[in-house]
Design an enzyme around this catalytic site. Structure first.
Site, short mmCIF file in Angstrom:
data_model
loop_
_atom_site.label_atom_id
_atom_site.label_comp_id
_atom_site.label_asym_id
_atom_site.label_seq_id
_atom_site.Cartn_x
_atom_site.Cartn_y
_atom_site.Cartn_z
CG ASP A 178 3.70 5.39 -8.01
OD1 ASP A 178 4.24 5.82 -9.05
OD2 ASP A 178 3.32 6.12 -7.09
NE ARG A 200 5.38 8.48 -8.57
CZ ARG A 200 5.11 9.14 -7.46
NH1 ARG A 200 5.57 10.37 -7.30
NH2 ARG A 200 4.40 8.59 -6.50
CG HIS A 257 6.98 4.04 -4.29
ND1 HIS A 257 6.47 5.29 -4.58
CD2 HIS A 257 5.92 3.20 -4.29
CE1 HIS A 257 5.17 5.20 -4.77
NE2 HIS A 257 4.80 3.94 -4.59
ZN LIG Z 1 2.91 3.22 -4.11
#
Ligand SMILES: [Zn+2]
Length: 208
Positions: free
Chosen positions: A43, A45, A97
Site C-alpha cells: 500500500d 500509504r 495497516h
Molecule cells: Zn494493505
C-alpha cells in the site's frame, strides 16, 4: 505527479545529505548492517522507512499485498533467510495497516483472478479466528481486528521457519507485530507474545 519531479527531488536530496555529512554516500557504498527486517504491505500509504523515521541502511524491507509471510513464497522466504542468516538482523517486524485493501478483498466474495490464491492465505486467517471475528457486530471493527489477527498469524509463520528459530535460540532474535493506523499515523505495537508462541508451536514446527 510528474516523473521529472522525481529526479529533481533526488538531486535536492543528495545536496541535503552532503550538507550534513560530506562522506554520506561514500559510507553508504561500503555496505549495509541493518538491525531490522520490516515486512509491510505494498500500500502506497505505508512508507516503511518514513513512518519509522529511519534512513538508508537502517531497515531491510520487504513489501507485498497484505504483508503476508507465506512458506511457499520464494520471494518473502528468501528475504527472511538473507536478512536473518546473512545480515543477522535482531528484529523482524510484520507491519499491517488499518484500511488494508488486501484484507478487505479477502473479506468479500469475488473472483479476483491471480489474486485468489494470495488472498486465500488471509481467508485462512479468518477461518482460524472465525469464532472471535463472527462475534464482532460492527463490520469496521471486524475488518480492523482481521488486520491485527493477520499480522499475528504472519508472525507465527515467521516463527515456523528454521532461520528464525535458530536466530532466536542463538542470539535472541525477536519477532514483532505492528499495525500502522493510516487514519492517525500511529504505529501500534500489538505486543505479540513471541516467547509464548515460540514455545507453543515448537511442539509441532520445531526444526532446529
Ligand atoms: Zn494493505
Amino acid at each position: 505527479m510528474k516523473l521529472d519531479q522525481v529526479f529533481k527531488n533526488n538531486e535536492k536530496w543528495i545536496k541535503e545529505k552532503l550538507i550534513l555529512d560530506s562522506n554520506y554516500f561514500e559510507n553508504l557504498g561500503k555496505g549495509q548492517n541493518p538491525e531490522l527486517l520490516f515486512i509491510g504491505c505494498s500500500d502506497s500509504r505505508v512508507t516503511a522507512e518514513e513512518l519509522m523515521g529511519l534512513g538508508p541502511g537502517e531497515a531491510f524491507v520487504h513489501r507485498n499485498i497484505a504483508n503476508m509471510v507465506s512458506g511457499t513464497d520464494l520471494n518473502v522466504m528468501s528475504v527472511v533467510e538473507y536478512a536473518v542468516v546473512h545480515l543477522k538482523v535482531n528484529h523482524v517486524v510484520v507491519c499491517g495497516h488499518y484500511a488494508c485493501g488486501g484484507v478487505k478483498a479477502a473479506m468479500q466474495s469475488a473472483d479476483l483472478g491471480i489474486l485468489n490464491p494470495w488472498l486465500r492465505n488471509i481467508r485462512d486467517v479468518y477461518r482460524i479466528h472465525k469464532n472471535e471475528l463472527n462475534g464482532i457486530t460492527s463490520e469496521e471493527d471486524k475488518y480492523d481486528r482481521l488486520v491485527e489477527l493477520n499480522v499475528q498469524e504472519q508472525c507465527v509463520n515467521l516463527i515456523k521457519t528454521a532461520a528464525v528459530q535458530k536466530a532466536a535460540r542463538d542470539r535472541g532474535l525477536k519477532v514483532h507485530g505492528w499495525v500502522f493506523d493510516v487514519h492517525t499515523g500511529n504505529l501500534i505495537d500489538l505486543k505479540i507474545d513471541f516467547e509464548n508462541i515460540l514455545k507453543n508451536i515448537m511442539e509441532i514446527y520445531h526444526l532446529d
